[in-house]
Scaffold this motif. Structure first.
Motif, short mmCIF file in Angstrom:
data_model
loop_
_atom_site.label_atom_id
_atom_site.label_comp_id
_atom_site.label_asym_id
_atom_site.label_seq_id
_atom_site.Cartn_x
_atom_site.Cartn_y
_atom_site.Cartn_z
N SER A 37 0.80 -1.23 0.00
CA SER A 37 0.00 0.00 0.00
C SER A 37 0.84 1.28 0.00
O SER A 37 0.46 2.25 -0.65
CB SER A 37 -0.95 0.01 1.18
N PRO A 52 -3.52 -4.04 -3.40
CA PRO A 52 -2.63 -4.16 -2.24
C PRO A 52 -2.34 -5.62 -1.90
O PRO A 52 -3.16 -6.50 -2.15
CB PRO A 52 -3.43 -3.49 -1.12
N PRO A 54 -1.92 -8.81 0.59
CA PRO A 54 -2.72 -9.19 1.75
C PRO A 54 -2.16 -8.52 3.01
O PRO A 54 -0.97 -8.23 3.10
CB PRO A 54 -2.53 -10.71 1.84
N LYS A 55 -3.03 -8.28 3.97
CA LYS A 55 -2.69 -7.54 5.19
C LYS A 55 -1.38 -8.04 5.83
O LYS A 55 -0.55 -7.24 6.25
CB LYS A 55 -3.84 -7.64 6.17
N GLU A 56 -1.19 -9.32 5.90
CA GLU A 56 -0.01 -9.90 6.54
C GLU A 56 1.30 -9.54 5.84
O GLU A 56 2.36 -9.52 6.44
CB GLU A 56 -0.11 -11.43 6.61
N ASP A 58 1.55 -6.73 3.72
CA ASP A 58 1.49 -5.33 3.31
C ASP A 58 2.27 -4.46 4.29
O ASP A 58 1.71 -3.76 5.12
CB ASP A 58 0.04 -4.87 3.23
#
Length: 69
Positions: A37, A52, A54-56, A58
């Motif tokens: 991001s 973006p 994946p959260k893990e 990013d």
């Protein structure tokens, strides 16, 4: 042709891919970049789609702290 370009969220990894992407876009291909991001603005300059990680995964490379341990 639709192309997905994937990069770790590090500018040194993304920048060469953006250069190649610029050429591909100029040739009429549709690109999407999957990366961190914090690099969204770099991708946006090329009028490519941004996805973006994946959260893990990013992460923001500017926030990595090196420890002496």
């Amino acid at each position: 042709m639709k192309i997905l370009v994937v990069s770790t969220p590090m500018t040194g990894h993304l920048n060469p891919l953006l250069a190649i992407g610029h050429i591909l876009i100029a040739e009429g291909h549709e690109l999407a970049f999957l990366t961190g991001s914090p690099l969204r603005s770099r991708v946006a300059r090329f009028k490519a789609n941004f996805c973006p990680l994946p959260k893990e995964a990013d992460i923001n490379a500017n926030e990595i702290v090196m420890s002496d341990e």
